[in-house]
Design an enzyme around this catalytic site. Structure first.
Site: not given
Ligand SMILES: O=C(CO)[C@H](O)[C@H](O)COP(=O)(O)O
Ligand SMILES: [Fe+2]
Length: 230
Positions: A15, A40, A42, A44, A74, A76, A145, A179
């Site tokens: 990540s 990966h 992330d 958000m 990913h 979120m 998670m 993760d």
């Protein structure tokens, strides 16, 4: 752990969350050069989690510089359906979203596949495995998670391992990702539970020898997969 089919592969996906994001391309390329199987990324939105990171414009810029690596986002975010097309257009390979805010999971899985991406379903620590059971056949990967989503550098939650064990026992060929807080001290628990896709952020980014850390994570997971195949 139940017997895994020989086709199950260990994949290491660092990540970039805690990397120097002003150098996103260089940091990403360095991870790939040091043995990462995928990136990966992330994403958000400040609603689903109390933090903001990158969106599809940044992912697209990164894709323009890195043509061939496998990108997982990913997501979120509170409205994952909204970002499927922009992320597909940005060159994302796997779209992993949290099932918690989504009312219609199966149509969203379909939409992601129609957009040319594979589907990952993510579960927050407080979400039980029963919440995802009915959707597993519509997904390519399940992400368990091992921290509360939102920030890198948190402590690994060992008590998430029964979820991984349950998935591996019931779905020997499924890609199962962990993760959050995964590193050299916690990889054995993940590997023994049956995870084969390993996201590690600070453990890799903060290391002076990224290659050695990723090789170590891989060896531990491959040993577990091998043990189950003999
Ligand atoms: O999704 C995430 C946080 O929500 C990150 O992928 C994760 O935290 C990676 O960082 P670290 O290995 O430092 O925990
Ligand atoms: Fe993540």
């Amino acid at each position: 752990m139940a017997v895994s089919p020989k086709s199950l592969k260990c994949k290491i996906g660092p990540s970039i969350l805690n990397a120097d994001l002003s150098q996103l391309f260089l940091e990403s390329q360095r991870l790939l050069d040091n043995g990462a199987d995928y990136l990966h990324l992330d994403v958000m939105d400040g609603h689903f989690v109390p933090n903001l990171t990158i969106g599809h414009p940044v992912v697209k810029c990164l894709r323009n510089k890195i043509r061939h690596a496998f990108f997982e986002t990913h997501m979120m975010v509170s409205e994952p359906a909204k970002w499927v097309e922009p992320m597909a257009d940005a060159g994302v390979n796997q779209y992993t979203f949290h099932i918690e805010p989504v009312k219609e999971v199966i149509p969203l899985c379909r939409k992601i596949r129609e957009a040319g991406m594979t589907v990952g379903l993510a579960l927050k620590p407080g979400t039980g495995i029963e919440a995802v059971r009915q959707y597993i056949d519509h997904a390519d990967m399940i992400l368990i998670m091992t921290v509360e989503p939102g920030f890198g550098g948190q402590q690994f939650m060992t008590d998430m391992m029964p979820k991984v064990q349950w998935l591996r026992h019931n779905y020997p060929g499924l890609d199962i990702e962990v993760d959050g807080g995964v590193g050299l001290n916690t990889i054995t628990a993940c590997a023994e539970a049956g995870a084969n896709m390993i996201v590690a952020g600070t453990a890799v980014i903060n290391s002076s020898d990224q290659r050695a850390v990723m090789a170590n994570l891989r060896e531990t997971v491959e040993r577990s997969i091998h043990k189950c195949n003999v």
